[in-house]
Design an enzyme around this catalytic site. Structure first.
Site, mmCIF file in Angstrom:
data_model
loop_
_atom_site.group_PDB
_atom_site.id
_atom_site.type_symbol
_atom_site.label_atom_id
_atom_site.label_comp_id
_atom_site.label_asym_id
_atom_site.label_seq_id
_atom_site.Cartn_x
_atom_site.Cartn_y
_atom_site.Cartn_z
ATOM 1 N N ILE A 11 0.873 -1.169 0.000
ATOM 2 C CA ILE A 11 0.000 0.000 0.000
ATOM 3 C C ILE A 11 0.915 1.224 0.000
ATOM 4 O O ILE A 11 2.078 1.139 0.412
ATOM 5 C CB ILE A 11 -0.989 0.023 1.188
ATOM 6 C CG1 ILE A 11 -0.263 -0.094 2.530
ATOM 7 C CG2 ILE A 11 -2.018 -1.086 1.049
ATOM 8 C CD1 ILE A 11 -1.200 -0.040 3.741
ATOM 9 N N ASP A 12 0.416 2.331 -0.472
ATOM 10 C CA ASP A 12 1.242 3.524 -0.625
ATOM 11 C C ASP A 12 1.781 4.020 0.712
ATOM 12 O O ASP A 12 1.200 3.754 1.769
ATOM 13 C CB ASP A 12 0.434 4.648 -1.281
ATOM 14 C CG ASP A 12 -0.040 4.293 -2.678
ATOM 15 O OD1 ASP A 12 0.609 3.452 -3.316
ATOM 16 O OD2 ASP A 12 -1.067 4.857 -3.111
#
Length: 305
Positions: free
Chosen positions: A136-137
């Protein structure tokens, strides 16, 4: 370990880009290195990363034995949501990068996992990404699973590929979504000119589907839930921006100037993660509580009316 693919569509796409999408958890740069070292063949012959696919091409990708991770273990606290001998699910904080990369060789989730798990991390994804099966970012918070062995890694990679993992996010977007729920079905690919961005109007884009549901309206902002049917890079951020409702704080796809100066990055949280346990086959579902920055913004919007 060897994997095989046959090109049934995506004719004309670069092989490195194609494989980076097909092989969840393996970066394009890692695959390019495999090609330069002769580990990727098309129709029995080694190819370069810029090879363009032809319908019917048969690809063979050999993954060499992984060296022992050389990334330094760091005593970084982890918010552990679930852990057993095969997997560990953590609640990733904001501004933490998942794995080492240029500019981020310390302070990553991998550094923390190496300290917590020692040598009990899968090696399928290379020395720089032990245990990492999905990402995930940096400024996205929430549930993320890592694998302690190759059996678990292979099992979860297959679930990612078949889109059978449940991934539910919560976000705050600009504007008032009139519909209570809806679906954005728009293929996503690399932006043609801005390489850090993805786009819903890119050439050689891949299928991407996001289902959204309104949780609360705050006049100029809407609190929503998003369920991923696919898992493309920046998918929710791109999809919500594509319908004119970018995520609050997302300077890449939304307004450059954030209306809430104290906010760092997008208000996007990976709330629920559901998987089939790779060893038992039983359904496992965990929820990561909303982080303080998110709940504080919700309270502020409530006060604003």
């Amino acid at each position: 370990m060897t994997e095989y693919f046959m090109v049934e569509n995506d004719e004309g796409e670069r092989i490195d880009r194609y494989l980076a999408e097909e092989l969840e958890g393996r970066s394009r740069s890692y695959l390019q290195k495999l090609m330069k070292d002769g580990y990727v063949k098309v129709n029995g012959k080694p190819v370069k990363p810029n090879y363009r696919l032809i319908l019917g091409d048969e690809m063979e990708i050999v993954f060499p034995d992984v060296e022992e991770p050389k990334i330094q273990a760091e005593d970084i606290p982890l918010d552990i949501l679930y852990e057993d001998r095969d997997i560990i699910i953590v609640n990733k904080p904001k501004q933490m990068v998942v794995h080492p990369a240029p500019g981020h060789y310390t302070g990553t989730l991998v550094n923390a996992l190496l300290y917590h798990c020692g040598n009990e991390l899968s090696g399928i994804n290379g020395a720089a990404r032990p245990g990492i099966v999905h990402r995930i970012d940096m400024d996205t918070t929430g549930s993320l699973v890592a694998c302690k062995n190759d059996m678990a890694h292979a099992g979860l990679s297959e679930q990612l590929k078949s889109h059978s993992i449940l991934r539910v996010y919560e976000a705050i977007v600009h504007g008032n979504l009139k519909e209570d729920e809806g679906t954005v079905d728009a293929p996503i690919g690399r932006h043609p000119t801005e390489r850090k961005k993805m786009s819903a109007h890119a050439k050689n884009a891949r299928e991407a589907i996001t289902h959204y549901k309104v949780l609360r309206r705050f006049g100029s902002y809407t609190y929503i839930q998003c369920t991923l049917e696919t898992g493309r890079t920046h998918q929710i951020r791109v999809h919500m921006a594509s319908i004119g409702r970018p995520i609050v704080g997302d300077g890449l796809y939304g307004p450059k100037k954030c209306p809430f100066p104290s906010l760092t990055g997008q208000t996007l949280h990976a709330k629920t993660l559901g998987i089939r346990h790779p060893r038992t086959g039983e359904w496992l579902e965990v929820c990561a509580p909303l982080p303080p920055y998110f709940t504080q913004l919700l309270e502020r919007l409530e006060r604003m009316g």
